[in-house]
Scaffold this active site. Structure first.
Site, PDB file in Angstrom:
ATOM      1  CG  ASP A  50      26.608 -10.955  64.432  1.00 16.08           C
ATOM      2  OD1 ASP A  50      26.275 -11.465  65.493  1.00 16.08           O
ATOM      3  OD2 ASP A  50      26.367 -10.828  63.420  1.00 16.08           O
ATOM      4  CB  CYS A  66      25.608 -13.948  62.867  1.00 19.26           C
ATOM      5  SG  CYS A  66      25.069 -15.385  61.134  1.00 19.26           S
ATOM      6  CB  THR A  73      20.056 -16.587  60.317  1.00 19.95           C
ATOM      7  OG1 THR A  73      21.105 -15.522  58.986  1.00 19.95           O
ATOM      8  CG2 THR A  73      18.925 -15.049  60.266  1.00 19.95           C
ATOM      9  CG  HIS A 119      28.975 -37.574  55.269  1.00 14.58           C
ATOM     10  ND1 HIS A 119      27.409 -38.451  54.023  1.00 14.58           N
ATOM     11  CD2 HIS A 119      28.802 -38.997  55.907  1.00 14.58           C
ATOM     12  CE1 HIS A 119      27.675 -39.505  54.949  1.00 14.58           C
ATOM     13  NE2 HIS A 119      28.069 -39.558  55.639  1.00 14.58           N
ATOM     14  CG  HIS A 178      32.187 -39.366  52.474  1.00 11.85           C
ATOM     15  ND1 HIS A 178      30.959 -38.869  52.321  1.00 11.85           N
ATOM     16  CD2 HIS A 178      31.828 -40.105  53.096  1.00 11.85           C
ATOM     17  CE1 HIS A 178      30.421 -39.344  52.495  1.00 11.85           C
ATOM     18  NE2 HIS A 178      31.304 -40.542  53.741  1.00 11.85           N
TER      19      HIS A 178
END
Length: 143
Positions: free
Chosen positions: A8, A65, A67, A98, A133
């Site tokens: 963004d 973005c 955060t 994993h 996994h």
């Protein structure tokens, strides 16, 4: 490797730096935007980039973005996308080993470019361990 990058407005500068870095490492970069610092809505760009992975145009994606939270949530709405929001090398390593993450999400306000480059190097070299996994990954894509 074909890698889709997306951001963004808050992640635009970091995305541009990452594009240059990936190209210098001989990766093919698909840029799904945004293309400026003008305010925009991250879900629109995350959706376009997620579809590039799901359609087979890219093997992996790097989504950014401010955060990393919003864009990772938007990415994970897509069945088959496993976006891992990371801000350290250890999390990056385990996201591949994993979780078989096919999207690395980062926060431009959290991760500086030198760390971002190291995270990307680690993320691209790590392999999925499979085994126990694999069973867990199969449980992620529910209808």
């Amino acid at each position: 490797m074909n890698i889709v990058v997306v951001s963004d407005h808050a992640g635009f500068t970091l995305k541009e730096d990452i594009k240059t870095f990936l190209e210098s490492e001989n990766h093919n970069v698909i840029d799904c935007g945004t293309y400026s610092k003008e305010s925009c809505d991250y879900p629109d760009y995350a959706n376009a980039a997620a579809l590039a992975i799901l359609d087979g145009k890219a093997e992996r994606g790097i989504f950014i973005c401010g955060t990393g939270i919003g864009i990772s949530i938007a990415a994970n709405r897509h069945k088959g996308i496993r976006a891992a929001l990371c801000s350290d090398i250890y999390s990056v390593r385990l996201s591949r080993q994993h979780n078989n993450a096919n999207v690395l999400a980062m926060g431009a306000n959290i991760v500086a470019i030198p760390l971002a480059k190291e995270m990307i190097k680690e993320w691209l070299k790590e392999e999925f361990e499979g085994g126990r996994h694999e069973r867990r990954i199969c449980k992620l894509d529910i209808d």
